[in-house]
Design an enzyme around this catalytic site. Structure first.
Site, PDB file in Angstrom:
ATOM      1  CB  SER A  38      -0.460   2.716  -2.653  1.00  0.00           C
ATOM      2  OG  SER A  38      -0.800   2.890  -4.009  1.00  0.00           O
ATOM      3  CG  ASP A  83       0.680  10.196  -4.610  1.00  0.00           C
ATOM      4  OD1 ASP A  83       0.373   9.726  -5.732  1.00  0.00           O
ATOM      5  OD2 ASP A  83       0.455   9.598  -3.553  1.00  0.00           O
ATOM      6  CG  HIS A 113       2.340   6.678  -4.944  1.00  0.00           C
ATOM      7  ND1 HIS A 113       1.132   6.908  -4.338  1.00  0.00           N
ATOM      8  CD2 HIS A 113       2.392   5.337  -5.190  1.00  0.00           C
ATOM      9  CE1 HIS A 113       0.476   5.765  -4.216  1.00  0.00           C
ATOM     10  NE2 HIS A 113       1.222   4.796  -4.707  1.00  0.00           N
TER      11      HIS A 113
END
Length: 375
Positions: free
Chosen positions: A204, A319, A349
């Site tokens: 991320s 995601d 995610h």
């Protein structure tokens, strides 16, 4: 300890189907226990139901949240990040901690390696940059993935505790991470690593920092990074104005009985409207709006990606950053960068945080270790 059968990891390892996604070559790893399209992996679904979707907030809880100060809201957000995971190592892993100075910041470095190889020189290295939206997350959440990588690749793995916003905005966290890579490169012999085999990766926000480090490494001609591992990274802070990239909800298939859950899972990186050009995390990570156009903030906006380190790009089916990740893999490939892009079906995610709970996280660690051995 695994909350799934080892055969599920073996199933994932056997996946070889590569599809074309708007010009990007993507290895698709199907869910071992869910063959229906648009449905969550049963392990992921159980987590969603038991940890985040179990009940609605009461009126009292909503009122309390509405009365929170910005500082209290930030702390609550930080407290809710991450997921408890398992240590899957079969060997003894040694852990060391130190701090280094990068500019005016003190940066923490955790280090993991197998006891049997502690005096073995020339080991490969992985520098892990945790996620958390540039404002949260901790090295503790990814300690078990770091330990497993150290075992699987017989490597020295570093886990960087970098500065967080809004207390320290860009470029503090980025500079911390680049400085950590420089420190590791310069002290390679002391750490028993081969300075030509340094991989940098993160999930991320950590993936964003990784892509930016690879660009700066190329720009400066330092060539410290041999491999960049981009785990569902955010590669642009802008919702619109990205050449060749546009978010499209129609790219996501959702089964009817899970549509409400999946729709929430893909909120990250999703614009509120077609003409929405808001900057994500504006006022938190960035000092001003113009900073969002800098390639070390939005790597997708770099004029060229030629000469950056080879890449492993990893996306999750459910995601909102999946489209960014796979498009970035295409951009890298078009600029001559060796790249492998993998999509994990059935998960959302931050799935690497769930090591030991979902087989996809363990399989990802195996894939990273394979890539490291090819450096």
């Amino acid at each position: 300890m695994r909350e799934y059968e080892l055969s599920e990891v073996e199933f994932l390892q056997a996946q070889e189907e590569v599809i074309d996604v708007h010009g990007a070559k993507v290895l698709v790893k199907k869910s071992p226990k869910e063959s229906r399209p648009g449905c969550l992996d049963p392990h992921e679904l159980e987590i969603m139901k038991s940890h985040w979707g179990a009940r609605e907030e009461t009126g009292e809880e909503k009122e309390k949240k509405a009365a929170m100060t910005p500082a209290e809201n930030l702390q609550m957000m930080r407290d809710n990040m991450g997921f408890p995971n398992h240590n899957l190592c079969m060997e003894e892993i040694h852990t060391r901690f130190e701090t280094i100075q990068v500019g005016g910041n003190e940066v923490g470095l955790w280090r993991y390696y197998t006891r049997k190889s502690q005096r073995k020189p020339g080991k490969p290295c992985f520098v892990f940059l945790h996620g958390g939206g540039w404002v949260g997350g901790t090295p503790y959440t990814v300690e078990n993935p770091c330990r497993l990588l150290a075992e699987l690749a017989d490597a020295v793995v570093f886990n960087v505790d970098y500065s967080l916003a809004p207390e320290k905005k860009f470029p503090n966290g980025f500079d911390d991470c680049f400085g950590a890579v420089q420190h590791i490169y310069e002290h390679a012999e002391e750490y028993g690593i081969d300075r030509n085999k340094i991989a940098v990766g993160g999930d991320s926000a950590g993936g964003n920092l990784t892509a930016a480090i690879a660009l700066k490494d190329r720009d400066l001609g330092t060539h410290m990074v041999a491999l960049q591992v981009l785990i569902y990274p955010c590669v642009t802070f802008l919702y619109t104005g990205n050449p060749g990239y546009r978010f499209d909800i129609n790219e996501y298939e959702m089964c009817e009985e899970q549509k409400d859950i999946v729709d929430q899972l893909i909120s990250i990186g999703r614009p509120a409207s077609e003409d929405d050009n808001r900057v994500q995390m504006e006022g938190m990570y960035l000092t001003n709006r113009e900073a969002a156009y800098h390639p070390y903030v939005s790597p997708l906006l770099a004029l060229s990606h030629k000469g950056v380190a080879r890449a492993l790009c990893v996306s999750a089916e459910f995601d909102g950053l999946r489209l960014q990740t796979e498009h970035y893999g295409k951009v890298l490939a078009e600029d001559g960068v060796p790249v492998k892009t993998i999509r994990y079906c059935g998960v959302a995610h931050a799935f690497i945080d769930k090591l030991g709970f979902v087989p996809q996280a363990e399989d990802l660690c195996i894939e990273i270790a394979k890539a490291m051995k090819e450096m």
